[in-house]
Structure formats: structure tokens, C-alpha cells
Design a protein around this motif. Structure first.
Motif, short mmCIF file in Angstrom:
data_model
loop_
_atom_site.label_atom_id
_atom_site.label_comp_id
_atom_site.label_asym_id
_atom_site.label_seq_id
_atom_site.Cartn_x
_atom_site.Cartn_y
_atom_site.Cartn_z
N ARG A 192 24.90 27.62 -83.83
CA ARG A 192 23.58 27.45 -84.43
C ARG A 192 23.71 26.94 -85.86
O ARG A 192 23.01 26.01 -86.28
N THR A 193 24.59 27.58 -86.64
CA THR A 193 24.74 27.20 -88.04
C THR A 193 25.20 25.76 -88.18
O THR A 193 24.76 25.04 -89.09
N SER A 194 26.07 25.31 -87.28
CA SER A 194 26.58 23.94 -87.34
C SER A 194 25.47 22.92 -87.23
O SER A 194 25.59 21.79 -87.73
N GLU A 195 24.37 23.28 -86.56
CA GLU A 195 23.25 22.37 -86.37
C GLU A 195 22.56 22.01 -87.68
O GLU A 195 21.98 20.93 -87.81
N LEU A 196 22.64 22.93 -88.65
CA LEU A 196 21.89 22.74 -89.89
C LEU A 196 22.78 22.63 -91.13
O LEU A 196 22.29 22.29 -92.20
N ASP A 206 28.00 31.67 -68.96
CA ASP A 206 28.22 31.13 -70.30
C ASP A 206 29.30 30.05 -70.34
O ASP A 206 29.57 29.49 -71.41
N MET A 207 29.90 29.74 -69.20
CA MET A 207 30.99 28.77 -69.18
C MET A 207 30.55 27.39 -69.67
O MET A 207 31.34 26.65 -70.27
N TRP A 208 29.31 27.03 -69.40
CA TRP A 208 28.80 25.72 -69.77
C TRP A 208 28.90 25.45 -71.27
O TRP A 208 28.99 24.30 -71.71
N MET A 209 28.90 26.51 -72.06
CA MET A 209 28.89 26.33 -73.51
C MET A 209 30.17 25.65 -74.01
O MET A 209 30.14 24.92 -75.00
N ILE A 210 31.29 25.88 -73.34
CA ILE A 210 32.56 25.30 -73.78
C ILE A 210 32.49 23.78 -73.77
O ILE A 210 32.80 23.11 -74.77
N ASP A 211 32.07 23.21 -72.65
CA ASP A 211 31.96 21.75 -72.57
C ASP A 211 30.83 21.22 -73.44
O ASP A 211 30.95 20.14 -74.04
N ALA A 212 29.73 21.97 -73.54
CA ALA A 212 28.59 21.52 -74.34
C ALA A 212 28.97 21.40 -75.81
O ALA A 212 28.61 20.43 -76.49
N ILE A 213 29.73 22.39 -76.31
CA ILE A 213 30.16 22.35 -77.71
C ILE A 213 31.12 21.18 -77.93
O ILE A 213 31.04 20.45 -78.93
N LYS A 214 32.04 20.99 -76.98
CA LYS A 214 33.00 19.90 -77.10
C LYS A 214 32.29 18.55 -77.13
O LYS A 214 32.62 17.67 -77.94
N GLU A 215 31.30 18.38 -76.25
CA GLU A 215 30.54 17.13 -76.21
C GLU A 215 29.78 16.90 -77.51
O GLU A 215 29.73 15.79 -78.04
N GLN A 216 29.20 17.98 -78.02
CA GLN A 216 28.45 17.85 -79.27
C GLN A 216 29.38 17.55 -80.44
O GLN A 216 29.04 16.79 -81.34
N TRP A 217 30.55 18.15 -80.41
CA TRP A 217 31.55 17.96 -81.44
C TRP A 217 31.94 16.48 -81.54
O TRP A 217 32.18 15.95 -82.63
N MET A 218 31.97 15.81 -80.39
CA MET A 218 32.37 14.41 -80.36
C MET A 218 31.20 13.46 -80.66
O MET A 218 31.40 12.27 -80.88
N ALA A 219 29.99 14.02 -80.66
CA ALA A 219 28.80 13.19 -80.87
C ALA A 219 28.26 13.40 -82.28
O ALA A 219 28.77 14.20 -83.06
N ARG A 233 27.74 19.89 -93.76
CA ARG A 233 29.02 19.90 -94.47
C ARG A 233 30.10 20.64 -93.68
O ARG A 233 31.26 20.25 -93.69
N ASN A 234 29.71 21.72 -93.01
CA ASN A 234 30.67 22.54 -92.28
C ASN A 234 30.54 22.40 -90.76
O ASN A 234 31.07 23.22 -90.02
N ARG A 235 29.81 21.37 -90.33
CA ARG A 235 29.51 21.19 -88.92
C ARG A 235 30.74 21.23 -88.03
O ARG A 235 30.81 22.03 -87.09
N ASP A 236 31.73 20.38 -88.31
CA ASP A 236 32.90 20.28 -87.44
C ASP A 236 33.71 21.57 -87.42
O ASP A 236 34.21 21.99 -86.37
N ARG A 237 33.81 22.20 -88.58
CA ARG A 237 34.57 23.46 -88.65
C ARG A 237 33.93 24.54 -87.81
O ARG A 237 34.62 25.27 -87.07
N PHE A 238 32.61 24.66 -87.90
CA PHE A 238 31.92 25.68 -87.12
C PHE A 238 31.99 25.39 -85.62
O PHE A 238 32.18 26.29 -84.81
N LEU A 239 31.84 24.12 -85.25
CA LEU A 239 31.90 23.77 -83.84
C LEU A 239 33.29 24.04 -83.26
O LEU A 239 33.41 24.58 -82.15
#
Length: 210
Positions: free
Chosen positions: A148-152, A181-194, A155-161
Motif C-alpha cells: 500500500r505504502t509503495s503506491e503513494l 493470497d498466492m496471487w499477490m506474489i505475481d501481482a507485486i512482481k508485475e507491478q514492480w516491473m511496471a 521515492r521508496n516504491r521499488d524498495r517497498f515492493l
């Protein structure tokens, strides 16, 4: 048409009666709390009623009123800290409430207020995990708070993700991550790359606690 109209009127009356009953229950719970403000049970009663009313407002799309009840819930959870021996569990409930509060503030356009709430949740979860590093619930919610914090916090987005992703992977390796909750792993990875989350991902993230 007439039958549909009668059914609609009946549903409206039933909904109004339910709302009236909840408001009466809230007033009674407040009265009992005033009589004995040091009672954890009476604070819990207020929390549950505020949760029920807040969810009804949310289902109707009234986020402003839901936020008011969420503020009340947080206030009573914080009051419980001085009244209960189970500090860690109460703090965990406060962290969840802060995430809910942040979600509502964000939905209402208050991103600064949302970031403050997410930051409070993050700080609490970090302390809980430090004290009980093998607690799956604490680790899961720490990952969510970081996400959640990474969304806003750009500056620290990548570190938090990355940290949220690592927490969830550790839970998965231990067999402590729920299937739901397994879906969150791939969702975070996809967001991290986007560059940022998709609208559909934000909608799904909103459903963690609300």
C-alpha cells in the motif's frame, strides 16, 4: 410492474428498519460505554457496531460516512491498549484499521492522509514481526502495508515492493501463505516491473480488509 414496485417498497422499508435498529444499538452501546469507559467489552461492542454500520455505508458507496465510522473504530482500538493484556493482538487490529483508513482516505482523494495511515500500519507491523518473526498473519499484513505504502511513496516504491514480495515468498516457502493470497506474489512482481498498478489491481487490493 406492480409486483416489482411492491417488492422494492418492501426492501426499502426493511432496509430503513435495519438502519434504525443499528442506530439505536449504537446509541445504547454508547450509553453503556459512558457508564463504564474502562470496560474492554463495552469498547468491543462499540467497535463491532461501528464496523457493521461502516460496511453498510461502504456497500452504498458512501465512503465519507464509512470513514467516520472507521475513525471511531480506530479510536476505540487505541483505547483498548490501556485496558487489555493482549497488546500484540490489539496492535495488529489497529494496523488493519489503519490500512482500511488509508484505503478510504485514498478513495476520497486524500493521498497524504492515506500515506500517513499506511505509514502507521507499517510501523506497527514491523514491530510485531520483529517481536514474533514466525507469525504468518503479522508477516502477511506487513507485506500488504508495504505494498500500500509503495503506491503513494514514489521515492521508496521499488524498495517497498521488493520487500513485500520477499515477505510473501518466505511465507510461501514455509507453507504459511493461504491459497487465496498466492496471487499477490505475481501481482507485486508485475507491478514492480511496471510504472504503476492497473485499475483492476487497485480494485482487487481494496478488498483485503474492507
Amino acid at each position: 410492474m406492480t409486483g416489482d414496485s411492491r417488492a422494492s417498497d418492501s426492501d426499502a422499508r426493511e432496509d430503513e428498519e435495519t438502519e434504525t435498529g443499528l442506530e439505536q444499538a449504537l446509541a445504547q452501546a454508547r450509553g453503556r460505554f459512558v457508564e463504564n469507559p474502562t470496560s474492554p467489552i463495552r469498547r468491543r461492542d462499540l467497535i463491532e457496531i461501528h464496523k457493521t454500520i461502516g460496511k453498510r455505508h461502504l456497500r452504498r458507496g458512501d465512503k465519507r460516512s464509512a470513514l467516520t465510522h472507521c475513525d471511531e473504530i480506530l479510536k476505540h482500538f487505541e483505547g483498548l491498549l490501556t485496558l487489555t493484556k493482549h497488546q500484540e493482538e490489539t496492535k495488529h487490529e489497529i494496523s488493519i484499521c489503519q490500512i482500511e483508513l488509508g484505503d478510504l482516505r485514498r478513495a476520497l482523494g486524500d493521498e497524504i492522509g492515506a500515506l500517513v495511515a499506511y505509514g502507521e500500519a507499517l510501523a506497527i507491523c514491523e514491530k510485531l514481526v520483529t517481536k514474533d518473526p514466525h507469525n504468518a498473519r503479522y508477516n502477511r499484513d506487513l507485506a500488504i502495508a508495504k505494498w500500500r505504502t509503495s503506491e503513494l511513496d514514489s521515492r521508496n516504491r521499488d524498495r517497498f515492493l521488493q520487500s513485500a514480495h520477499d515477505h510473501l515468498l518466505c511465507l510461501q516457502d514455509r507453507g504459511a501463505l493461504d491459497e487465496a493470497d498466492m496471487w499477490m506474489i505475481d501481482a507485486i512482481k508485475e507491478q514492480w516491473m511496471a510504472d504503476g498498478p492497473s485499475c483492476s489491481l487497485w480494485q482487487r487490493m481494496r478488498s483485503f480488509f474492507l
